[in-house]
Design a protein around this motif. Structure first.
Motif, PDB file in Angstrom:
ATOM      1  N   TRP A 133       5.323  -3.019   1.266  1.00 24.70           N
ATOM      2  CA  TRP A 133       4.742  -1.881   1.986  1.00 24.70           C
ATOM      3  C   TRP A 133       3.840  -2.395   3.096  1.00 24.70           C
ATOM      4  O   TRP A 133       3.419  -3.563   3.092  1.00 24.70           O
ATOM      5  CB  TRP A 133       3.978  -0.939   1.054  1.00 24.70           C
ATOM      6  CG  TRP A 133       2.919  -1.568   0.176  1.00 24.70           C
ATOM      7  CD1 TRP A 133       3.036  -1.922  -1.134  1.00 24.70           C
ATOM      8  CD2 TRP A 133       1.570  -1.918   0.565  1.00 24.70           C
ATOM      9  NE1 TRP A 133       1.865  -2.465  -1.594  1.00 24.70           N
ATOM     10  CE2 TRP A 133       0.940  -2.467  -0.580  1.00 24.70           C
ATOM     11  CE3 TRP A 133       0.846  -1.826   1.745  1.00 24.70           C
ATOM     12  CZ2 TRP A 133      -0.381  -2.921  -0.566  1.00 24.70           C
ATOM     13  CZ3 TRP A 133      -0.476  -2.275   1.768  1.00 24.70           C
ATOM     14  CH2 TRP A 133      -1.068  -2.815   0.622  1.00 24.70           C
ATOM     15  N   THR A 166      -5.185  -1.674  -2.625  1.00 24.24           N
ATOM     16  CA  THR A 166      -5.907  -1.302  -1.411  1.00 24.24           C
ATOM     17  C   THR A 166      -7.323  -0.830  -1.747  1.00 24.24           C
ATOM     18  O   THR A 166      -8.168  -0.750  -0.856  1.00 24.24           O
ATOM     19  CB  THR A 166      -5.162  -0.192  -0.652  1.00 24.24           C
ATOM     20  OG1 THR A 166      -4.962   0.928  -1.518  1.00 24.24           O
ATOM     21  CG2 THR A 166      -3.809  -0.696  -0.165  1.00 24.24           C
ATOM     22  N   TYR A 219      -0.739  -5.476   3.928  1.00 23.44           N
ATOM     23  CA  TYR A 219       0.676  -5.418   3.554  1.00 23.44           C
ATOM     24  C   TYR A 219       0.877  -6.019   2.172  1.00 23.44           C
ATOM     25  O   TYR A 219      -0.024  -6.652   1.594  1.00 23.44           O
ATOM     26  CB  TYR A 219       1.545  -6.173   4.575  1.00 23.44           C
ATOM     27  CG  TYR A 219       1.307  -7.676   4.596  1.00 23.44           C
ATOM     28  CD1 TYR A 219       2.061  -8.528   3.791  1.00 23.44           C
ATOM     29  CD2 TYR A 219       0.339  -8.239   5.418  1.00 23.44           C
ATOM     30  CE1 TYR A 219       1.845  -9.902   3.808  1.00 23.44           C
ATOM     31  CE2 TYR A 219       0.121  -9.601   5.451  1.00 23.44           C
ATOM     32  CZ  TYR A 219       0.880 -10.429   4.642  1.00 23.44           C
ATOM     33  OH  TYR A 219       0.653 -11.791   4.653  1.00 23.44           O
ATOM     34  N   LEU A 231       0.172  -0.933  -4.642  1.00 24.04           N
ATOM     35  CA  LEU A 231      -0.539  -0.156  -3.628  1.00 24.04           C
ATOM     36  C   LEU A 231      -1.977   0.149  -4.056  1.00 24.04           C
ATOM     37  O   LEU A 231      -2.851   0.375  -3.222  1.00 24.04           O
ATOM     38  CB  LEU A 231       0.220   1.136  -3.338  1.00 24.04           C
ATOM     39  CG  LEU A 231      -0.156   1.884  -2.052  1.00 24.04           C
ATOM     40  CD1 LEU A 231      -0.022   0.991  -0.829  1.00 24.04           C
ATOM     41  CD2 LEU A 231       0.698   3.132  -1.892  1.00 24.04           C
ATOM     42  N   GLY A 251       0.344  -0.975   5.485  1.00 23.10           N
ATOM     43  CA  GLY A 251      -0.655   0.083   5.479  1.00 23.10           C
ATOM     44  C   GLY A 251      -1.789  -0.165   6.448  1.00 23.10           C
ATOM     45  O   GLY A 251      -1.933  -1.255   7.015  1.00 23.10           O
ATOM     46  N   VAL A 275      -6.462   5.634   2.828  1.00 22.42           N
ATOM     47  CA  VAL A 275      -5.416   4.680   3.212  1.00 22.42           C
ATOM     48  C   VAL A 275      -4.170   5.447   3.647  1.00 22.42           C
ATOM     49  O   VAL A 275      -3.892   6.546   3.162  1.00 22.42           O
ATOM     50  CB  VAL A 275      -5.082   3.739   2.021  1.00 22.42           C
ATOM     51  CG1 VAL A 275      -4.570   4.524   0.818  1.00 22.42           C
ATOM     52  CG2 VAL A 275      -4.061   2.681   2.425  1.00 22.42           C
ATOM     53  N   SER A 276      -3.450   4.864   4.579  1.00 23.07           N
ATOM     54  CA  SER A 276      -2.107   5.340   4.918  1.00 23.07           C
ATOM     55  C   SER A 276      -1.166   4.156   4.749  1.00 23.07           C
ATOM     56  O   SER A 276      -1.530   3.016   5.076  1.00 23.07           O
ATOM     57  CB  SER A 276      -2.053   5.874   6.354  1.00 23.07           C
ATOM     58  OG  SER A 276      -2.332   4.843   7.288  1.00 23.07           O
ATOM     59  N   ALA A 277       0.028   4.409   4.233  1.00 23.54           N
ATOM     60  CA  ALA A 277       0.957   3.310   3.969  1.00 23.54           C
ATOM     61  C   ALA A 277       2.393   3.801   3.992  1.00 23.54           C
ATOM     62  O   ALA A 277       2.704   4.871   3.454  1.00 23.54           O
ATOM     63  CB  ALA A 277       0.650   2.667   2.619  1.00 23.54           C
ATOM     64  N   TRP A 278       3.245   3.014   4.637  1.00 19.02           N
ATOM     65  CA  TRP A 278       4.688   3.234   4.579  1.00 19.02           C
ATOM     66  C   TRP A 278       5.244   2.391   3.428  1.00 19.02           C
ATOM     67  O   TRP A 278       4.986   1.196   3.340  1.00 19.02           O
ATOM     68  CB  TRP A 278       5.363   2.817   5.875  1.00 19.02           C
ATOM     69  CG  TRP A 278       5.303   3.813   6.992  1.00 19.02           C
ATOM     70  CD1 TRP A 278       4.573   3.732   8.142  1.00 19.02           C
ATOM     71  CD2 TRP A 278       6.032   5.043   7.074  1.00 19.02           C
ATOM     72  NE1 TRP A 278       4.787   4.829   8.931  1.00 19.02           N
ATOM     73  CE2 TRP A 278       5.679   5.656   8.305  1.00 19.02           C
ATOM     74  CE3 TRP A 278       6.934   5.695   6.241  1.00 19.02           C
ATOM     75  CZ2 TRP A 278       6.208   6.878   8.718  1.00 19.02           C
ATOM     76  CZ3 TRP A 278       7.458   6.917   6.640  1.00 19.02           C
ATOM     77  CH2 TRP A 278       7.100   7.492   7.860  1.00 19.02           C
TER      78      TRP A 278
END
Length: 542
Positions: free
Chosen positions: A254, A328, A226, A325, A256, A263-266
Motif C-alpha cells: 500500500w 501508520t 508505504y 496498515l 499512503g 491517514v489516506s492510503a491506496w
C-alpha cells in the motif's frame, strides 16, 4: 553514581532529544517550495514529472496530472464520510470526516483531502498503457454521471462515472458502505473496439510539500509512507522524495499519506504485482502504485479493483483493510511496548467509560507491576539514609580529597552491604513506559477531544490552566525530599533542586493525559515510598 544522578541524566537526555527534534524542524533540510506557476496551456500538456513510476515509461504511459478543478464536482456520502469527485479524471479532491469536528463540540468536520489555491491534497487514479484513457495526449478523461449527488440508500452508496472513446467504455465506480472509511473503487472496462486492448491501473496521492509539521513537544509526522512484502511499514519523507525517487516492486502493499490522527492510503488487491513509486511536480509530492498490465480481449469486460482508505488512525479499521496498515499509528521504536499499553488502555476505558479514569487505572496497574522493583529501590535508599551520619563523618574527615572520599565510601557500602545503584533500575524501567505511553497518548485518535473532568475537556492537548504540570512539579519536589542523597557537590545539589522546575516547564505543553499519568504515578510512588520507609524504620527500631 546514585539514583538522583541517574534521574538528572535521564531528564537531560529527554530534554536533549526534544531539543534536537525542534532543531531539525527549524534548521534541518526543508521541503522545496512550489515553483512559479506555469500557464494553464502548459499545465494541460503531458509532463515528464507526471509519470506514475520512478522509471522512464513510454509516452502512452503518461497520465496528465491536471491542476485545475472542474466547475462542478460530484458528491457522495455515507454516515461518516463525504467525498467530492472531480469528473475530469475521476479524482477524489475532497474528503470530510463527518464524525470528527475540527474544534471540540464544533460543527465543521475535518477535511483530509482538499484543494484550494494554496494547498492541494488529493487522491488520483486512472488507466494508462497503450489504450488507457489517462494516457491520451488530449488529456485525462471527462467522466459523465447521471447525478451530481449520491446519498446512502440502505447500507451503501454507489456512484458510477462513465467515459466512452474509441469503442471502449470505462465505468469508474465508487462504493461506500455504512460506517466505513473505505472507498472501494472498480474500473469496469468494456472493450467493443474490435481488437484487444491493453491498460494498466495506477493510483496515487498528491500533496503540497510545504506546510505545517510537528513541533518539539508534538513531533507528529506529515508525509508519505508505504508497505511492501519485505518492508511492513516505512516512511518516505518529502525530503527523501526530493533526493531520490522510490522504486519498489511488491505483491500487494500500500501507499499512503500520514498526518496527526488521520491517514489516506491506496490499497491494491493483495495478489496483484505493483510498482511503488514517488515523484514531485511543481512543489507537490506524489506517492503511488502502478499495477500490472491487463489485456482485455475484444468483446470482453474486465473489472480492476482497489481500495482507498480516508479516515482516522483507527487500528481495528486499518488492520481489517490491510494487515500492516495499522502501523501508520506510529509509536516509534517502542511500538512493541506502546501497542500493549494502547490495548490495555482501550480495554479499561470500555469498563470505566472515561479516558482520564482509564489512564489512572493503567497507571495503578503499571505501578503495581513495578512494585517489587520499587520496594528494592527504596529499601536500598532507606539503608542509604541510615548511613547518612557515617557518610557525613567521612566527608568531614577527608574534606576536599575526593579520591580518598570515594574510596572510603565504597568500602563503607561494601561493609554495610549497600548497593548505591540499587535505586536506579526502577527509574530506568519507568522511562521506556513513560515514552511509550507518551506516543500512545499522542498518536491515538480515540483520545482526540476526549474529556476527563472539571477543566480537563481534552486529554490530547495541554492543561489550559497548568494545574496538572504544577502538581507534577510539586510531587516531584516532594519525592526528592523523601529520598536520601549523598550528593556533596553544590553544583549537583543545585541541579537536583532545579530539575522539578525544569520538568514543570517542560510538561506545560505536554498533552494533559500524559501529565495526568505522571502526576498519579508520582503520588503512588510517594505513598509506596512512605510505606516502605516506615517499615524500614520499624525494622531498624526493633
Amino acid at each position: 553514581m546514585e539514583s538522583q544522578r541517574i534521574f538528572i541524566l535521564v531528564g537531560l537526555m529527554l530534554v536533549s532529544v526534544l531539543l534536537y527534534q525542534e532543531w531539525q524542524s527549524m534548521y534541518g533540510p526543508q521541503p522545496i517550495t512550489p515553483a512559479t506557476s506555469q500557464t494553464s496551456d502548459a499545465m494541460q500538456q503531458p509532463h515528464s514529472d507526471d509519470v506514475p513510476a520512478a522509471a522512464a515509461l513510454n509516452s502512452t504511459d503518461m497520465p496528465i496530472v491536471d491542476s485545475k478543478a472542474s466547475a462542478s464536482l460530484i458528491t457522495m456520502e455515507n454516515d461518516v464520510l463525504r467525498l467530492k469527485i472531480d469528473p475530469k479524471g475521476g479524482d477524489v479532491v475532497s474528503a470530510e470526516l463527518l464524525k470528527f469536528p475540527i474544534e471540540q463540540d464544533g460543527e465543521e468536520p475535518v477535511s483530509i483531502l482538499h484543494r484550494n489555491s494554496h494547498f492541494e491534497y488529493i487522491a488520483q487514479s486512472g488507466l494508462i498503457g497503450n489504450d488507457g484513457p489517462d494516457a491520451s495526449p488530449s488529456g485525462r478523461p471527462n467522466y459523465s454521471s447521471s447525478q451530481s449527488h449520491y446519498e446512502m440508500s440502505g447500507d451503501s452508496v454507489v456512484a458510477n462515472l462513465t467515459f466512452e472513446a474509441n469503442g471502449m467504455t470505462v465505468i469508474k465506480r465508487f462504493i461506500l458502505n455504512k460506517d466505513s472509511y473505505v472507498v472501494q473503487q472498480d474500473f469496469e472496462i468494456i472493450n467493443n473496439s474490435g481488437q484487444n486492448a491493453l491498460v494498466q491501473p495506477y493510483m496515487q496521492l498528491k500533496q503540497t510539500m510545504a506546510g505545517e509539521s510537528g513541533s518539539m513537544m508534538m513531533p507528529t509526522y506529515r508525509g508519505p509512507a508505504y508497505s511492501t512484502s519485505d518492508e511492513r511499514y516505512s516512511k518516505y519523507t518529502f525530503d527523501d522524495l526530493t533526493d531520490k525517487a522510490l522504486n519498489k516492486r511488491t505483491d500487494g502493499g500500500w501507499v499512503g499519506m500520514l498526518q496527526h490522527y488521520f491517514v489516506s492510503a491506496w490499497v491494491p488487491t493483495a495478489t496483484s504485482d505493483n510498482l511503488l513509486y514517488t515523484n514531485q511536480i511543481r512543489g507537490s509530492g506524489i506517492i503511488g502504485a502502478k499495477g500490472e498490465q491487463v489485456v482485455i480481449p475484444a468483446g470482453q469486460t474486465t473489472v480492476i479493483s482497489s481500495s482507498l482508505f480516508v479516515g482516522p488512525k483507527d487500528q481495528e479499521r486499518l488492520s481489517a483493510l490491510s494487515p500492516t496498515l495499522n502501523l501508520t499509528v506510529d509509536y516509534g521504536f517502542l511500538w512493541w511496548l506502546a501497542q500493549p499499553l494502547h490495548w490495555l488502555l482501550t480495554v479499561i476505558q470500555g469498563f470505566v467509560v472515561n479516558w482520564g479514569l482509564a489512564i489512572i487505572v493503567v497507571t495503578i496497574v503499571i505501578k503495581t507491576f513495578l512494585y517489587p522493583l520499587t520496594k528494592k529501590q527504596y529499601e536500598s535508599m532507606g539503608r542509604m539514609r541510615v548511613l547518612q551520619p557515617k557518610v557525613k563523618a567521612l566527608q568531614e574527615r577527608y574534606g576536599e580529597d575526593k579520591q580518598k572520599m570515594q574510596q572510603a565510601m565504597m568500602e563503607l557500602y561494601k561493609k554495610e552491604k549497600v548497593n548505591p545503584l540499587g535505586g536506579c533500575l526502577p527509574l530506568l524501567l519507568q522511562m521506556p513506559i513513560f515514552i511509550a505511553l507518551y506516543w500512545v497518548l499522542l498518536e491515538s485518535v480515540e483520545l482526540r477531544h476526549a474529556g476527563f473532568m472539571l477543566w480537563i475537556t481534552d486529554l490530547s492537548v495541554q492543561d489550559p490552566y497548568y494545574v496538572l504540570p504544577l502538581l507534577m512539579g510539586a510531587s516531584m519536589f516532594l519525592m526528592q525530599k523523601l529520598s536520601p542523597t549523598t550528593v556533596a557537590d553544590p553544583m549537583q545539589q543545585k541541579v537536583m533542586m532545579f530539575m522539578p522546575v525544569l520538568m514543570t516547564f517542560l510538561f506545560i505543553t505536554f498533552p494533559a493525559g500524559l501529565v495526568l499519568y505522571w502526576v498519579v504515578s508520582n503520588l503512588i510512588t510517594i505513598a509506596q515510598q512512605t510505606m516502605i520507609n516506615r517499615a524500614l524504620e520499624k525494622k531498624q527500631a526493633a
